[in-house]
Motif scaffolding. Sequence first.
Motif, short mmCIF file in Angstrom:
data_model
loop_
_atom_site.label_atom_id
_atom_site.label_comp_id
_atom_site.label_asym_id
_atom_site.label_seq_id
_atom_site.Cartn_x
_atom_site.Cartn_y
_atom_site.Cartn_z
N VAL A 1 0.85 -1.20 0.00
CA VAL A 1 0.00 0.00 0.00
C VAL A 1 0.89 1.24 0.00
CG1 VAL A 1 -1.64 1.35 1.39
CG2 VAL A 1 -2.00 -1.12 1.07
N ASP A 2 1.89 1.26 0.85
CA ASP A 2 2.78 2.43 0.92
C ASP A 2 3.51 2.63 -0.41
OD1 ASP A 2 1.99 2.77 3.49
OD2 ASP A 2 3.78 1.88 4.40
N PHE A 3 3.95 1.52 -0.99
CA PHE A 3 4.67 1.56 -2.26
C PHE A 3 3.78 2.12 -3.37
CE2 PHE A 3 6.02 -1.00 -6.08
CZ PHE A 3 7.21 -0.32 -6.30
N ALA A 4 2.48 1.79 -3.32
CA ALA A 4 1.54 2.24 -4.36
C ALA A 4 1.19 3.72 -4.22
CB ALA A 4 0.26 1.40 -4.29
N LYS A 5 1.42 4.29 -3.05
CA LYS A 5 1.11 5.70 -2.76
C LYS A 5 -0.35 6.05 -3.07
CE LYS A 5 5.76 7.57 -3.32
NZ LYS A 5 6.53 6.66 -4.15
N PRO A 6 -1.27 5.55 -2.23
CA PRO A 6 -2.68 5.87 -2.44
C PRO A 6 -2.94 7.37 -2.34
CG PRO A 6 -2.38 4.52 -0.46
CD PRO A 6 -1.04 4.66 -1.09
N ALA A 7 -3.87 7.84 -3.17
CA ALA A 7 -4.23 9.26 -3.17
C ALA A 7 -5.31 9.50 -2.11
CB ALA A 7 -4.76 9.64 -4.55
N ALA A 8 -5.50 10.76 -1.77
CA ALA A 8 -6.58 11.10 -0.83
C ALA A 8 -7.88 10.62 -1.46
CB ALA A 8 -6.61 12.61 -0.63
N GLY A 9 -8.77 10.10 -0.66
CA GLY A 9 -10.03 9.61 -1.21
C GLY A 9 -10.05 8.11 -1.40
N ALA A 10 -8.88 7.47 -1.43
CA ALA A 10 -8.86 6.00 -1.56
C ALA A 10 -9.34 5.39 -0.24
CB ALA A 10 -7.45 5.53 -1.88
N LYS A 11 -10.32 4.51 -0.34
CA LYS A 11 -10.85 3.88 0.89
C LYS A 11 -10.75 2.36 0.86
CE LYS A 11 -14.26 7.16 2.61
NZ LYS A 11 -14.96 7.97 1.59
N TYR A 12 -10.67 1.82 -0.34
CA TYR A 12 -10.65 0.36 -0.49
C TYR A 12 -9.49 -0.07 -1.37
CZ TYR A 12 -15.37 0.71 1.32
OH TYR A 12 -16.45 0.99 2.11
N VAL A 13 -8.98 -1.28 -1.09
CA VAL A 13 -7.98 -1.89 -1.95
C VAL A 13 -8.67 -3.09 -2.61
CG1 VAL A 13 -5.68 -2.88 -2.11
CG2 VAL A 13 -6.20 -1.24 -0.29
N VAL A 14 -8.76 -3.06 -3.93
CA VAL A 14 -9.48 -4.08 -4.68
C VAL A 14 -8.44 -4.94 -5.41
CG1 VAL A 14 -11.24 -4.47 -6.45
CG2 VAL A 14 -11.30 -2.38 -5.05
N MET A 15 -8.57 -6.25 -5.28
CA MET A 15 -7.58 -7.14 -5.92
C MET A 15 -8.30 -8.11 -6.85
SD MET A 15 -4.94 -7.92 -2.92
CE MET A 15 -4.64 -6.68 -1.66
N ARG A 16 -7.70 -8.28 -8.02
CA ARG A 16 -8.32 -9.15 -9.03
C ARG A 16 -7.36 -10.23 -9.50
NH1 ARG A 16 -9.81 -4.00 -10.45
NH2 ARG A 16 -12.02 -3.54 -10.32
N THR A 17 -7.97 -11.36 -9.82
CA THR A 17 -7.24 -12.49 -10.42
C THR A 17 -7.16 -12.27 -11.93
OG1 THR A 17 -8.03 -13.94 -8.67
CG2 THR A 17 -7.36 -15.02 -10.71
N ARG B 1 -3.98 -7.43 -10.65
CA ARG B 1 -4.39 -6.01 -10.65
C ARG B 1 -4.82 -5.60 -9.24
NH1 ARG B 1 -9.16 -3.25 -14.21
NH2 ARG B 1 -8.80 -1.13 -13.45
N ILE B 2 -4.32 -4.47 -8.82
CA ILE B 2 -4.66 -3.94 -7.49
C ILE B 2 -5.11 -2.49 -7.70
CG2 ILE B 2 -3.76 -3.40 -5.19
CD1 ILE B 2 -1.72 -5.71 -5.66
N THR B 3 -6.36 -2.24 -7.36
CA THR B 3 -6.95 -0.94 -7.64
C THR B 3 -7.35 -0.26 -6.33
OG1 THR B 3 -7.84 -1.87 -9.68
CG2 THR B 3 -8.80 0.21 -8.95
N PHE B 4 -6.95 0.98 -6.16
CA PHE B 4 -7.36 1.75 -4.99
C PHE B 4 -8.62 2.52 -5.37
CE2 PHE B 4 -3.85 1.09 -2.05
CZ PHE B 4 -2.98 0.40 -2.88
N SER B 5 -9.63 2.42 -4.51
CA SER B 5 -10.94 2.91 -4.91
C SER B 5 -11.63 3.64 -3.76
CB SER B 5 -11.76 1.69 -5.35
OG SER B 5 -13.11 1.99 -5.41
N ALA B 6 -12.51 4.54 -4.13
CA ALA B 6 -13.34 5.21 -3.12
C ALA B 6 -14.59 4.38 -2.84
CB ALA B 6 -13.74 6.60 -3.62
#
Length: 311
Positions: A150-166, A236-241
């Motif tokens: 998470v730290d490496f990805a540097k989430p932006a303000a507003g990111a609340k969820y970490v979504v992971m896909r196969t 794929r790892i997506t940071f999402s609101a």
Amino acid sequence: MLVRTKPRWWIAESAATPESVFLDRRRIVQAFGLGLAGMGIGGDAAAAEGVARNAAYTLGDRALTDERYASSYNNFYEFSTSKTVTPMSDALKPRPWRIRIDGLVEKPFEIDIDDLIAKMALEERLYRFRCVEAWAMAVPWTGFPLRRLVDFAKPAAGAKYVVMRTFLDKSVAPGQKQFWYPWPYTEGVTLEEARNDLAFMVTGIYGKTLPNQHGAPLRLALPWKYGFKSVKSINRITFSAERPRTFWEALQDSEYGFWANVNPKVPHPRWSQAEERVLGTGDRVPTLLFNGYAPEVADLYKDLQKERLWA
Ligand code: MTE
């Protein structure tokens, strides 16, 4: 999981041994690195071999599951709806493998799995694992804390969820031809859950590179949640609101929710969660709240009592 008849693994609700017997857990050692090396038998050095065990994570009452059982009783619907996933999963090529990190981050990027591993200090942790189907195991995972990613990805303000896909590739995974499943397998956690000490990204098991059936080359391990949250073969790892609609939720939300925390007192609509069958032993033991990890995670949920916190 989704079945049309009474599942093979159905167990009757029966009297449980007092929880206190099993609550004598000794995960209070905070010092990292007792110096016990990973077993280092075969495998890719970058992903598991010779990795030190983090002594803060021990199993309490539980013995490690014999590798033979953990590696031959799997859920990986992309390859099969049976527990025998190998040899079908041999078709997966876990290298080269790229992971896309996108959504609400400073700058979206892609990274090769081995470049990612090279940036993360690997450690081995002994974790309990509880499937929603009421079987359980205890395994030595190799990997790194999700928090570091998470730290490496540097989430932006507003990111609340970490979504992971196969990955999604019908030519590799015949299960993905079954159009009634909401492929690709998608899971998610809150950013706060992702930053919890226990949330772990896995690259190996039993001192070896993660074999395909366990979700090579990168999967999640959330030991306080039912096993279906621990998504395999992530690309794929997506940071999402927004809270994602997860695979099992999309399929059957009356039975599987977003939070899916382990709770022996909340039965699945079709079976009890009071006990679990320990792989390879024939034992049935009481299930513990948060799979025995309540001291580490219960606080995450204290202000969420209106949510459906249990699967
Ligand atoms: N991830 C993907 N992509 N596909 C799956 O079918 N099954 C889940 C989880 N992750 C699954 C998945 C379920 S239901 C469980 S119990 C665990 O993987 C099983 O992990 P294991 O086979 O390594 O024990």
